[in-house]
Scaffold this active site. Structure first.
Site, PDB file in Angstrom:
ATOM      1  N   TRP A  10      -8.557   1.001  -0.804  1.00  0.00           N
ATOM      2  CA  TRP A  10      -9.637   1.723  -1.442  1.00  0.00           C
ATOM      3  C   TRP A  10     -10.772   0.494  -1.418  1.00  0.00           C
ATOM      4  O   TRP A  10     -10.736  -0.437  -1.898  1.00  0.00           O
ATOM      5  CB  TRP A  10      -9.479   1.976  -2.843  1.00  0.00           C
ATOM      6  CG  TRP A  10      -8.403   3.347  -3.078  1.00  0.00           C
ATOM      7  CD1 TRP A  10      -7.318   3.157  -3.293  1.00  0.00           C
ATOM      8  CD2 TRP A  10      -8.400   4.523  -2.758  1.00  0.00           C
ATOM      9  NE1 TRP A  10      -6.642   4.276  -3.285  1.00  0.00           N
ATOM     10  CE2 TRP A  10      -7.557   5.356  -3.027  1.00  0.00           C
ATOM     11  CE3 TRP A  10      -9.796   5.266  -2.272  1.00  0.00           C
ATOM     12  CZ2 TRP A  10      -7.334   6.621  -2.838  1.00  0.00           C
ATOM     13  CZ3 TRP A  10      -9.746   6.774  -2.176  1.00  0.00           C
ATOM     14  CH2 TRP A  10      -8.566   7.168  -2.542  1.00  0.00           C
ATOM     15  N   TYR A  29       1.317  18.600  -2.681  1.00  0.00           N
ATOM     16  CA  TYR A  29       1.576  17.304  -1.955  1.00  0.00           C
ATOM     17  C   TYR A  29       2.659  17.691  -1.075  1.00  0.00           C
ATOM     18  O   TYR A  29       2.804  17.398   0.178  1.00  0.00           O
ATOM     19  CB  TYR A  29       1.569  16.017  -2.452  1.00  0.00           C
ATOM     20  CG  TYR A  29       0.101  15.716  -2.871  1.00  0.00           C
ATOM     21  CD1 TYR A  29      -0.568  14.809  -2.084  1.00  0.00           C
ATOM     22  CD2 TYR A  29      -0.472  16.007  -4.102  1.00  0.00           C
ATOM     23  CE1 TYR A  29      -1.713  14.222  -2.272  1.00  0.00           C
ATOM     24  CE2 TYR A  29      -1.787  15.555  -4.334  1.00  0.00           C
ATOM     25  CZ  TYR A  29      -2.492  14.433  -3.445  1.00  0.00           C
ATOM     26  OH  TYR A  29      -3.655  14.155  -3.748  1.00  0.00           O
ATOM     27  N   VAL A  81      -1.692   0.813  -2.413  1.00  0.00           N
ATOM     28  CA  VAL A  81      -2.652   0.266  -3.402  1.00  0.00           C
ATOM     29  C   VAL A  81      -3.168   1.649  -3.847  1.00  0.00           C
ATOM     30  O   VAL A  81      -3.812   2.367  -3.180  1.00  0.00           O
ATOM     31  CB  VAL A  81      -3.783  -0.475  -2.784  1.00  0.00           C
ATOM     32  CG1 VAL A  81      -5.071  -0.844  -3.817  1.00  0.00           C
ATOM     33  CG2 VAL A  81      -3.308  -1.798  -2.287  1.00  0.00           C
ATOM     34  N   CYS A  90      -9.377  11.882  -6.075  1.00  0.00           N
ATOM     35  CA  CYS A  90      -8.047  11.825  -6.449  1.00  0.00           C
ATOM     36  C   CYS A  90      -7.639  12.569  -7.598  1.00  0.00           C
ATOM     37  O   CYS A  90      -8.229  12.270  -8.770  1.00  0.00           O
ATOM     38  CB  CYS A  90      -7.444  10.271  -6.646  1.00  0.00           C
ATOM     39  SG  CYS A  90      -5.756  10.196  -7.183  1.00  0.00           S
ATOM     40  N   VAL A 106      -4.815   4.393  -6.914  1.00  0.00           N
ATOM     41  CA  VAL A 106      -5.912   4.663  -8.065  1.00  0.00           C
ATOM     42  C   VAL A 106      -5.082   5.895  -8.941  1.00  0.00           C
ATOM     43  O   VAL A 106      -4.201   6.444  -8.345  1.00  0.00           O
ATOM     44  CB  VAL A 106      -7.063   5.052  -7.722  1.00  0.00           C
ATOM     45  CG1 VAL A 106      -7.832   3.929  -7.132  1.00  0.00           C
ATOM     46  CG2 VAL A 106      -7.167   6.247  -6.585  1.00  0.00           C
TER      47      VAL A 106
END
Length: 345
Positions: free
Chosen positions: A89, A187, A122, A56, A124
Site C-alpha cells: 500500500w 472472497y 502488508v 477495503c 490494512v
C-alpha cells in the site's frame, strides 16, 4: 486487506493463479492498544495513526467506528492509494507520495520497522505508533472492538455504545456467521480456483444473506434496537456488493438492490452519519478491478452501477430503533476526509 493482489486483511495464497483454496490467515501482529497499556501500547490521544484503504471492507469497519465514536481528533488517518504495487500500500494520494505524518512512502516501511522480513502480507487496517514509526497492530477483528471499548475515555460526548456488554454474546454469534459466510464468503467465491470450491462459497453467501434478510425483516438493526459492531461489519460488505462482488466475484444469484429488506437496511445505514460519508465507490471499483489481475486481466473498470439509489428513501425508521441509543449522531466529516464527488452517488 493485504497488498498481494488485494486480498482481504490477513490473507494468504495466490489470488491470480494458485490451486489452493482461498484461506484467510490470522493477523500476524495482534498487539492491542488498551486503556491500561498491557501490551505496551496505552491509549493516548495523538500517538497513533490509523492507516486504511477506502477500498477495503476490513479497513472500512475502522473508518465507520472512528467516525461514530468521534475519534477523529485522537486517532489521525492515513488513506492509501486504492491501487497498490508490489511494494505494498502506497501513499501516492499525498503530496510528494509520502504520508505527511509518518514520512513514509509505503506502509511496508512501518511493518519493516516492527519486524523486518516477516512472512506475510502488508495489510490494512493498521495502527502505527507515530513516535517510533512502528506498526502496532493489523488485527482487523479486534481493532474496532477496542476502539469501542478500550478507547472510551477519548470518545466524543454522545458516542454510541457499539459493543454493549449485555448483548456481546449475541453480537459475537451474529458476527461469526456473517464473517464466515458473507464477509469472507465473497472472497472465497471470488478467488476460488475450482468449480466446486466456488459453488460452495456462493451457496454459503446467499444462504446467509437470506437468513440475515429474514432477521432484519421485522427489526431495524441486527442485535438490539441500536447500531452495533454487527451492523458495521455487515454494512461494509453490503455496500460493495453490487459494485464489485456481484459481477467481479461472481456472487450473482441476485443483486443487493433486488432484496427489498437488505437493500432498505443498507440504504438506512448508508444515510446514517458515520457510514456513507466514509464510503468511496471510486476507490472500491478502482481497487478490485485493477488489482485483481487474475480475475480481470484487462484492468477495465466498469462505469456502473448507478449509485443514485443509495440516497432514496428506505422507510426503515418505521421499525423503530434508536440508531445511536441514548447518544447523538457524529458531527460533520473533517474537511480533509470528505469523499470526493466521483466517489459518491
Amino acid at each position: 486487506m493485504n497488498h498481494d493482489k488485494g486480498e482481504g486483511a490477513g490473507t494468504e495464497g495466490n489470488t491470480t493463479h494458485g490451486h489452493k483454496p482461498f484461506k484467510r490467515s490470522r493477523s500476524h501482529f495482534p498487539d492491542r492498544v488498551t486503556a491500561d497499556g498491557r501490551d505496551g501500547w496505552p491509549v493516548e490521544a495523538g500517538r497513533y495513526r490509523l492507516v486504511v484503504s477506502r477500498a477495503c471492507p476490513w479497513a472500512s469497519r475502522a473508518l465507520v467506528s472512528r467516525r461514530l465514536l468521534g475519534l477523529e481528533g485522537a486517532l489521525s488517518l492515513a488513506v492509501a492509494d486504492p491501487v497498490q504495487d508490489d511494494r505494498s500500500w502506497r501513499f501516492t494520494l499525498d503530496e510528494g507520495g509520502r504520508d505527511p505524518v509518518l514520512g513514509i512512502r509505503f506502509l511496508s516501511e512501518a511493518y519493516d520497522a516492527r519486524e523486518r522480513d516477516y512472512p506475510g502480507g502488508v495489510s490494512v487496517p493498521a495502527i502505527v505508533d507515530v513516535p517510533s514509526g512502528r506498526l502496532v497492530t493489523n488485527d482487523y477483528q479486534q481493532l474496532t472492538l477496542d476502539l469501542a471499548t478500550e478507547w472510551s475515555a477519548l470518545h466524543r460526548e454522545g458516542a454510541p455504545d457499539l459493543y454493549p456488554e449485555p448483548l456481546r454474546e449475541e453480537i459475537d454469534e451474529v458476527m461469526e456467521g456473517i464473517y464466515r459466510d458473507v464477509n469472507n464468503g465473497v472472497y472465497r467465491a471470488g478467488f476460488a480456483s475450482g468449480q466446486e470450491e466456488y459453488e460452495a462459497a456462493y451457496t454459503d453467501v446467499f444462504r446467509r444473506l437470506d437468513l440475515v434478510s429474514e432477521r432484519l425483516a421485522g427489526r431495524r438493526y441486527l442485535v438490539g434496537d441500536t447500531i452495533t459492531e454487527a451492523d458495521i461489519r455487515l454494512f461494509t460488505t453490503l455496500v460493495r456488493f453490487d459494485a464489485v462482488y456481484h459481477g467481479h466475484f461472481k456472487c450473482n444469484r441476485s443483486k443487493l438492490s433486488e432484496d427489498p429488506v437488505l437493500w432498505a437496511y443498507a440504504r438506512d445505514l448508508y444515510q446514517t452519519p458515520g457510514f456513507g460519508d466514509t464510503v468511496d465507490f471510486d476507490h472500491i471499483k478502482q481497487h478490485y478491478h485493477r488489482v485483481h489481475t487474475g480475475i480481470n486481466p484487462t484492468g477495465i473498470v466498469p462505469l456502473g452501477p448507478d449509485l443514485s439509489g443509495w440516497l432514496t428513501p428506505h422507510h426503515r425508521e418505521q421499525l423503530g430503533g434508536r440508531p445511536f441509543g441514548d447518544g447523538t449522531p457524529p458531527g460533520p466529516v473533517p474537511g480533509d476526509e470528505e469523499i470526493p464527488a466521483r466517489g459518491r452517488p
